[in-house]
Design an enzyme around this catalytic site. Structure first.
Site, PDB file in Angstrom:
ATOM      1  N   SER A 144       0.829  -1.202   0.000  1.00 44.32           N
ATOM      2  CA  SER A 144       0.000   0.000   0.000  1.00 44.32           C
ATOM      3  C   SER A 144       0.869   1.259   0.000  1.00 44.32           C
ATOM      4  CB  SER A 144      -0.888   0.006   1.242  1.00 44.32           C
ATOM      5  OG  SER A 144      -0.065  -0.024   2.405  1.00 44.32           O
ATOM      6  N   CYS A 160       3.004  -6.989   1.878  1.00 48.82           N
ATOM      7  CA  CYS A 160       2.046  -6.321   2.760  1.00 48.82           C
ATOM      8  C   CYS A 160       1.257  -7.421   3.476  1.00 48.82           C
ATOM      9  CB  CYS A 160       1.109  -5.471   1.901  1.00 48.82           C
ATOM     10  SG  CYS A 160      -0.266  -4.727   2.782  1.00 48.82           S
ATOM     11  N   CYS A 218       3.388  -5.889  10.244  1.00 47.15           N
ATOM     12  CA  CYS A 218       3.054  -4.909   9.195  1.00 47.15           C
ATOM     13  C   CYS A 218       4.391  -4.466   8.614  1.00 47.15           C
ATOM     14  CB  CYS A 218       2.310  -3.717   9.783  1.00 47.15           C
ATOM     15  SG  CYS A 218       2.158  -2.325   8.629  1.00 47.15           S
ATOM     16  N   HIS A 221       5.351  -1.840   7.313  1.00 50.43           N
ATOM     17  CA  HIS A 221       5.774  -0.469   7.614  1.00 50.43           C
ATOM     18  C   HIS A 221       6.547  -0.384   8.933  1.00 50.43           C
ATOM     19  CE1 HIS A 221       2.853   0.785   4.535  1.00 50.43           C
ATOM     20  NE2 HIS A 221       3.342   2.011   4.626  1.00 50.43           N
TER      21      HIS A 221
HETATM   22  N1  DGL Z   1       2.222  -2.385   5.000  1.00 56.92           N
HETATM   23  C1  DGL Z   1       0.972  -3.013   5.154  1.00 56.92           C
HETATM   24  C2  DGL Z   1       1.036  -4.306   5.975  1.00 56.92           C
HETATM   25  O1  DGL Z   1       2.048  -4.950   6.010  1.00 56.92           O
HETATM   26  C3  DGL Z   1      -0.268  -2.218   5.450  1.00 56.92           C
HETATM   27  C4  DGL Z   1      -0.220  -0.794   5.864  1.00 56.92           C
HETATM   28  C5  DGL Z   1      -1.551  -0.106   5.579  1.00 56.92           C
HETATM   29  O2  DGL Z   1      -1.746   0.270   4.419  1.00 56.92           O
HETATM   30  O3  DGL Z   1      -2.382   0.014   6.500  1.00 56.92           O
HETATM   31  O4  DGL Z   1       0.086  -4.714   6.567  1.00 56.92           O
END
Ligand code: DGL
Length: 270
Positions: free
Chosen positions: A8, A70, A182, A184
């Site tokens: 994302s 993701c 996640c 991020h």
């Molecule tokens: N980076 C994504 C994950 O690993 C999702 C972050 C998002 O868009 O809320 O879940």
């Protein structure tokens, strides 16, 4: 042919960075759906549509494999994506199994940090149910970290107060392993580490995904002799402006530094 990486937003670069350590001679496409980030705060139906649009776009560029970098998108769509395409589609999921193994015999618990949507999904509950025989896995959504990462805001004086607010009601001494569920979140590893006892281990699924990717390409005889070139896309457009490209470069440098700082690396088993 290139390998596609999709997220994302910039989170997927934490997985791409890991993959490049195992596959330095491949060339890559990195696609961030920045128009629709955060996925974790949207409905499953909405996110599914975004994922299919993005993966269609990446497939049109001509790739030999796509990594859904993701956790949220993997839990929602990876199985259906595999039915649609004839090249390998890899995903990433919270590294619950190695986290539980790491806590065995230590009387410690596991804390999974992820998005709201990942933690709500059936896939996560099924995974935990199949592995957590002693009831040691807990979870907490941290959507604020996705927001901060997308703003390239990594300063500890901003991040640590947010984490303190979110983690404040928990007894942090009881955890032996923190799972970054996640993609991020690895950017914030140092800030997260600050809040927990020194001996806590922090793990993510990205190494497992990277190793899996190498194994699959080898088995299919599809290893390349490229240079590690990356072409970036944002929601259907090629990224060409210098500022964004320089920000992406800085993220890779940040990930290099974090990898160097890492005292202990745990390899997910699955
Ligand atoms: N980076 C994504 C994950 O690993 C999702 C972050 C998002 O868009 O809320 O879940």
């Amino acid at each position: 042919m290139r390998i596609g990486f999709f997220d994302s937003g910039i989170g997927g670069m934490t997985v791409l960075h890991q993959a490049m350590r195992y596959l330095p001679n491949e060339d890559y496409i990195f696609y961030a759906d920045t128009l629709h980030v955060p996925y974790g705060e949207k409905t499953k139906e909405e996110v599914r549509e975004y994922i299919f649009d993005a993966v269609d776009f990446i497939a049109e560029q001509g790739v030999k494999a796509i990594v859904i970098a993701c956790n949220t998108a993997t839990s929602i769509a990876v199985e259906d994506l595999r039915k649609k395409y004839d090249f390998p589609i890899l995903g990433i999921e919270p590294a619950v199994k190695p986290a539980i193994q790491n806590c065995e015999g230590k009387q410690k618990k596991v804390l999974v940090l992820a998005t709201n949507l990942t933690l709500k999904e059936e896939k996560f509950h099924t995974l935990v149910k199949s592995l957590d025989h002693h009831d040691i896995v807990e979870s907490l959504p941290l959507p604020g970290l996705v927001e901060l990462a997308e703003k390239f805001e990594f300063r500890e004086e901003i991040v640590v107060p947010y984490l303190r607010e979110k983690l404040g009601s928990l007894d942090l001494e009881q955890y032996g392993t923190i799972v970054l569920g996640c993609t991020h979140f690895p950017y914030f590893e140092n800030s997260i580490k600050k809040l927990f006892p020194e001996e806590v281990d922090i793990i993510s699924g990205s190494m497992g995904t990277a190793k899996n990717l190498r194994r699959i390409l080898k088995a299919r005889n599809q290893m390349n002799d490229g240079t590690g070139d990356i072409v970036y896309f944002k929601s259907g457009f090629k990224v060409e402006d210098k500022e964004t490209l320089s920000n992406y470069k800085k993220l890779m440098v940040r990930l290099d530094e974090l990898a160097r700082d890492k005292v202990k690396i745990i390899t997910p088993q699955s």
